[in-house]
Design a protein around this motif. Structure first.
Motif: not given
Lengths: 246, 219
Positions: A139-140, A142-144, A146-147, A150-151, A156, A159-160, A163-164, B149, B153, B156-157, B163, B166-167, B170, B209, B216
């Motif tokens: 999941f970590l 997948l989340g990375y 997906a993030l 999306a940006l 950006s 950077r995001a 951080i994640l 957090v 993050l 801006s989406v 999302l 999902l972030l 976990p 964070a 950002l």
């Protein structure tokens, strides 16, 4: 060592180096992987303690488990390096590691559940701490991804994503610890014991060689994705110049 | 560093949360509605309810944090407030922490205060009411911090709700494990200390964070 990395941080030098590194890693990795599979399927004697023939799956499953941990560590280190020093190549690496890592965690869960069906009698066991840790890792990843997807801008997303990935990396030990506590309260049916007989050399050697082979294959895949990303950035720049220059 | 911006951001966030609908009635209605559905979804046998009830309230708490936080930083980004927060003398991470705490106090705290009532409804033994309140309080706070957090993050989406889930989910896992154990075992067991530790960890790690993510988003 430090010198080597700063040399590779230059995309042109990286392209020159990886041009030869990728095919060599693919071929050497394939040879080692094939050798370990041959050993696993035909040469190694079945081990009654681990459920007979099913333990042959170990030679694929265990390296994949090691590699998905290693890939997340690589993602976190690349993110950290990018966040502190802004080496462009570190972000290219982080971006390339994520899909390979997600695929490897999925592979680890799939092979593990086949093994689980044969030894525990069930495809899935919520009480097993290793399954849960790898699932969270999945999941970590997948989340990375997906993030980042999306940006809008590359900057950006980088950077995001960094951080994640760093937040995820500091949480992984806590997650691992909590899942271990959780599992210690629910003694599952006949989980493979860690204190079983030490792995005999006849098993250990194919396992380590298989790990090396799969590791080389994974590195080759990550390097291939990094090369593709660098080429696509160069193509974007050429296109922008052409459009800008008229 | 002056305290005024922090105070202002707290008041603003509480008013934002309060005016977002029916004030406190909204979170109370959300938790009570969830509690009402549990017996119909899972059966009304007393032992089933006392086993399952707290777990459903944990899920409701996690959902409440995600639903609440989705719009928090996005609204600030769109009306330009975020650009002003970034230029304030107070650190942006403290402002983000304050806003998160404010939203937790409106949307998470009601569950803690209603725990004795839900405990009665779910046939939970009375002696576990206090541990359950502590667990819902600390656990909810941690949920809101990690959710913050994720929300920062994805500020801006455009449609960040899925999302964020999902972030953040976990990262909720350790809290959920320790919190669930605390409800079962009470203060005597080490689970409560681990829950406390994971809350403190989130209090230390999440604000910087959030600050980095908001800076950002403001760029």
């Amino acid at each position: 060592m430090g010198h080597m990395w700063s040399v590779l941080a230059n995309p042109h030098r990286f392209l020159g180096f990886s041009r030869y590194a990728v095919p060599s890693a693919y071929s050497l990795g394939l040879i080692l992987f094939a050798w370990s599979l041959y050993q696993a399927l035909w040469r190694v004697p079945p081990d009654e303690f681990q459920g007979g023939d099913i333990m042959r799956g170990m030679f694929v499953h265990v390296p994949s488990a090691w590699l998905c941990m290693g890939l997340y560590l690589g993602l976190a280190v690349a993110s950290f390096v990018w966040f502190i020093w802004r080496h462009e190549l570190a972000d290219v690496a982080a971006r390339a590691i994520a899909p390979v890592g997600a695929a490897y965690t999925a592979l680890c869960l799939a092979t593990g559940s086949v093994w689980g069906k044969a030894t525990w009698g069930t495809w899935w066991l919520w009480d097993d701490p290793r399954i849960m840790s790898v699932l969270v890792l999945f999941f970590l990843f997948l989340g990375y991804m997906a993030l980042r997807a999306a940006l809008e801008t590359r900057q950006s997303a980088a950077r995001a994503g960094a951080i994640l990935a760093m937040i995820g990396a500091v949480n992984v030990p806590l997650i691992k610890f909590s899942v271990d506590i959780w599992a210690s309260l629910h003694q599952g049916p006949s989980v493979i014991r860690a204190e079983g007989p030490a792995l005999a050399a006849v098993y250990l050697h194919p396992l380590l060689i298989g790990f090396l082979g799969q590791g080389l294959l994974v590195s080759a895949m990550v390097l291939t994705l990094m090369r593709a990303e660098i080429f696509s950035q160069q193509a974007d720049r050429l296109m922008a110049r052409r459009l800008g220059g008229g | 560093m002056r305290a005024a911006p922090i105070r202002r951001s707290f008041v603003q966030a509480v008013m934002e949360a309060w005016s977002g609908g029916a004030g406190l009635l909204l979170p109370v209605g959300f938790f009570s509605g969830t509690a009402m559905l549990v017996p119909f979804a899972l059966g009304s046998a007393p032992d089933v309810l006392s086993d399952i009830g707290p777990g459903m309230l944990w899920l409701a708490l996690a959902l409440a944090s995600l639903v609440t936080l989705e719009r928090v930083f996005q609204a600030d980004l769109h009306d330009g407030a975020l650009d002003l927060w970034v230029q304030e003398p107070a650190a942006i991470s403290l402002v983000a922490l304050t806003k998160t705490l404010a939203h937790w106090s409106v949307s998470g705290l009601p569950l803690v205060l209603l725990t004795p009532l839900y405990g009665l409804m779910f046939q939970v033994p009375p002696e576990t009411t206090l541990p359950a309140m502590a667990a819902f309080g600390l656990g909810g706070l941690t949920f809101f911090l990690w959710g913050g957090v994720a929300a920062a993050l994805s500020a801006s989406v455009a449609r960040g709700g899925l999302l964020i889930a999902l972030l953040a989910l976990p990262l909720y896992l350790p809290t959920l494990i320790f919190g669930g154990l605390t409800v079962k075992t009470g203060f005597e067991d080490s689970a409560f200390l681990f829950l406390l530790a994971s809350t403190l960890f989130a209090l230390g790690v999440a604000p910087p964070a959030m600050g980095a993510a908001l800076r950002l988003a403001a760029d």
